[in-house]
Design a protein around this motif. Structure first.
Motif, PDB file in Angstrom:
ATOM      1  N   GLN A 244       0.861  -1.184   0.000  1.00 53.60           N
ATOM      2  CA  GLN A 244       0.000   0.000   0.000  1.00 53.60           C
ATOM      3  C   GLN A 244       0.894   1.230   0.000  1.00 53.60           C
ATOM      4  O   GLN A 244       2.055   1.182   0.427  1.00 53.60           O
ATOM      5  CB  GLN A 244      -0.894   0.032   1.251  1.00 53.60           C
ATOM      6  CG  GLN A 244      -1.888  -1.100   1.367  1.00 53.60           C
ATOM      7  CD  GLN A 244      -3.206  -0.792   0.678  1.00 53.60           C
ATOM      8  OE1 GLN A 244      -3.386   0.297   0.130  1.00 53.60           O
ATOM      9  NE2 GLN A 244      -4.127  -1.735   0.692  1.00 53.60           N
TER      10      GLN A 244
ATOM     11  N   ARG B 234      -8.817   7.020   2.816  1.00 50.98           N
ATOM     12  CA  ARG B 234      -8.969   5.571   2.704  1.00 50.98           C
ATOM     13  C   ARG B 234      -8.689   4.920   4.055  1.00 50.98           C
ATOM     14  O   ARG B 234      -7.940   5.447   4.877  1.00 50.98           O
ATOM     15  CB  ARG B 234      -7.992   5.021   1.663  1.00 50.98           C
ATOM     16  CG  ARG B 234      -8.289   5.476   0.239  1.00 50.98           C
ATOM     17  CD  ARG B 234      -7.249   4.945  -0.738  1.00 50.98           C
ATOM     18  NE  ARG B 234      -5.952   5.612  -0.595  1.00 50.98           N
ATOM     19  CZ  ARG B 234      -4.792   4.989  -0.535  1.00 50.98           C
ATOM     20  NH1 ARG B 234      -4.734   3.650  -0.562  1.00 50.98           N
ATOM     21  NH2 ARG B 234      -3.657   5.660  -0.431  1.00 50.98           N
TER      22      ARG B 234
ATOM     23  N   GLU C 152      -7.881   1.022   5.966  1.00 48.80           N
ATOM     24  CA  GLU C 152      -7.640  -0.420   5.949  1.00 48.80           C
ATOM     25  C   GLU C 152      -7.809  -0.936   7.372  1.00 48.80           C
ATOM     26  O   GLU C 152      -7.110  -0.492   8.293  1.00 48.80           O
ATOM     27  CB  GLU C 152      -6.223  -0.728   5.456  1.00 48.80           C
ATOM     28  CG  GLU C 152      -5.998  -0.470   3.968  1.00 48.80           C
ATOM     29  CD  GLU C 152      -6.678  -1.505   3.088  1.00 48.80           C
ATOM     30  OE1 GLU C 152      -6.947  -2.631   3.593  1.00 48.80           O
ATOM     31  OE2 GLU C 152      -6.933  -1.203   1.903  1.00 48.80           O
TER      32      GLU C 152
ATOM     33  N   ARG D 190      -1.797  -8.413   9.076  1.00 50.60           N
ATOM     34  CA  ARG D 190      -3.228  -8.712   8.993  1.00 50.60           C
ATOM     35  C   ARG D 190      -3.378 -10.227   9.027  1.00 50.60           C
ATOM     36  O   ARG D 190      -2.912 -10.918   8.121  1.00 50.60           O
ATOM     37  CB  ARG D 190      -3.838  -8.132   7.725  1.00 50.60           C
ATOM     38  CG  ARG D 190      -5.308  -8.511   7.534  1.00 50.60           C
ATOM     39  CD  ARG D 190      -5.856  -7.957   6.235  1.00 50.60           C
ATOM     40  NE  ARG D 190      -6.274  -6.567   6.361  1.00 50.60           N
ATOM     41  CZ  ARG D 190      -6.134  -5.643   5.408  1.00 50.60           C
ATOM     42  NH1 ARG D 190      -5.517  -5.977   4.270  1.00 50.60           N
ATOM     43  NH2 ARG D 190      -6.574  -4.424   5.599  1.00 50.60           N
TER      44      ARG D 190
END
Length: 489
Positions: free
Chosen positions: A20, A198, A200, A223
């Motif tokens: 990212q 944004r 996440e 994650r």
């Protein structure tokens, strides 16, 4: 990519692929993080928030919602309270020390009115109503309350009292479950997302990524056990909360909280502090703690609080957090509330903001001597305290500790006592040392390039003392600063 289980920074040259990328990356979607994201986006940056849970809010959304603001906010003025930045600064210097960051307190006091207006402009609602009773927070949707002992001894003789606890309006609030903090976060989260920020979710911060000049250029997160590399082209903002749920850090820095329930959320594990420490970040006031006291302020103000020796130790009509700190830190967590039957019934008849703090008394007796014996106190210990209190209370005075006349009356007739030993919980106030632009400072005193922080992972306004609203106040205020500074970096 090397194992991210260590907290040591990773060199960017070791990253083979970035998963990212954004101009500004914000770690944490609580009050500091959302305010940083809003201001960074408005400064023209592409912003990405990393949140370890499944939704926005953090501890802020679960809080009572106090934002400590003053200096003459429109809400203060509408309700007839006079205040100035200088008056606010005088109080905060007295209440939050010793060792406060004087420049930060002056900065915050002078920017407080503008910050209130910014919150309102971003959709945070405040009802023009004042709640003047003792309590942890207003029981309804009143927008203003004393939230730091401003109108109690000793501070009412140091600075002109003014209520500064601003509470977002929320219908059908459920204290302890869903209060004003939710209505602080909700409009700000909506604003951030309307600006194209944004997000996440389910990403746990692991370590920083630095270039060969030790400039922070990204983070490694995980994650579900899988490493994710995220690049921050302009800056990284840490907004990850306190270390209240990191046992080793509590034992090492704030041992008074060992065994005390943490008045925070389990995600407050100090990760933001630790990853910055690994890069040489300076820490400040790591022993500072806020302490909640689980007693009903309506009853406490009407009685007397005594320690394990049967002696009074604080004005009972002051801010409950100040009572909690005094009990845990100065009185070895020993406290008893003594109250007579008439005052007890009067307290129960009032509306309280903390009904779940109410409980039956531990002991009841016809005389102070009997109560003293039942409590296990030495003969005359409590009797001497009550005799001294009653002597002056007959004239409506409390020369010993300065309780306000409206709460001072002799204890007469049948009495009761509440065993409040151990009735405290707390959260940590110390963290990363930052400057007025929310840049994280290295132990050398220089800013760490590319690294910014705000909220409870930093050492904010409080160096020891506390006022309700300081966390959401300096978190949102310096979160904004972090966002602007990171975007322009």
């Amino acid at each position: 990519m090397s194992d991210a289980s260590t907290l040591r920074p990773l060199r960017a040259s070791s990253v083979t692929e970035w998963d990212q990328q954004a101009d500004v990356v914000v770690a944490g979607y609580g009050i500091a993080g959302v305010c940083a994201a809003i201001e960074a986006a408005r400064a023209g940056a592409d912003v990405l928030i990393l949140e370890r849970t499944g939704g926005w809010g953090g501890a802020a959304a679960m809080a009572g919602g106090f934002i400590y603001l003053g200096g003459g906010t429109p809400l203060q003025q509408a309700l007839g309270f006079e205040d100035t930045p200088e008056n606010m600064e005088t109080f905060l210097l007295a209440a939050l020390g010793p060792g406060v960051d004087k420049a930060k307190i002056a900065d915050y006091a002078r920017g407080s009115v503008e910050h209130y207006n910014w919150l309102v402009a971003n959709g945070v609602p405040f009802r023009e109503a004042f709640w003047g009773e003792p309590g942890w927070e207003p029981p309804h949707d009143e927008g203003l309350m004393y939230s730091g002992g401003e109108n109690a001894a000793p501070f009412n003789a140091i600075a002109k009292p003014a209520p500064r606890g601003h509470v977002p309006q929320m219908a059908d609030k459920k204290i302890g479950r869903k209060s004003g903090g939710y209505m602080l976060m909700k409009p700000l989260a909506e604003t951030a997302e309307s600006l194209g920020v944004r997000v996440e979710y389910d990403l746990r911060l692991g370590r920083l990524i630095v270039d060969d000049d030790d400039r922070v250029v990204g983070v490694i997160a995980k994650r579900y056990g899988k490493e994710v590399a995220i690049r921050a082209d302009r800056g990284l903002v840490l907004a990850t909360g306190s270390f209240a749920y990191h046992q080793q850090m509590i034992e090492g820095y704030a041992p008074r909280l060992i065994g005390r329930p943490a008045a925070a959320i389990e995600e407050h594990d100090g990760i933001g502090i630790r990853v910055a420490q690994a890069l040489g970040a300076e820490l400040a006031h790591m022993d500072a703690t806020e302490v909640a006291f689980f007693g009903d302020p309506q009853l406490v103000a009407r009685g007397i609080l005594v320690n394990g020796r049967g002696q009074r130790f604080i004005a009972e009509d002051t801010y409950p957090g100040r009572i909690g700190q005094a009990t845990l830190i100065q009185q070895e967590n020993q406290a008893f509330l003594v109250i007579d039957e008439a005052s007890y019934e009067a307290g129960l008849a009032t509306e309280t903001s903390t009904p779940f703090f109410r409980q039956p008394p531990t002991w009841a007796a016809e005389t102070v001597a009997e109560l003293e014996a039942d409590m296990g106190l030495p003969t005359l210990a409590l009797q001497a305290t009550v005799d001294c209190y009653n002597l002056h209370a007959a004239d409506g005075k409390d020369p010993l500790l300065g309780k306000k006349p409206e709460w001072v009356r002799p204890l007469q007739g049948s009495l009761a006592a509440f065993d409040m030993r151990g009735f405290t919980a707390g959260f940590t106030l110390g963290g990363l040392r930052t400057d007025l632009d929310s840049r994280v400072l290295h132990v050398s005193g220089e800013p760490i390039p590319g690294l910014f922080a705000a909220g409870r992972c930093t050492s904010g306004l409080c160096a020891g003392g506390y006022v309700s609203g300081a966390s959401l106040g300096d978190g949102s205020f310096y979160g904004r600063r972090a966002g602007v500074a990171a975007a322009k970096n």
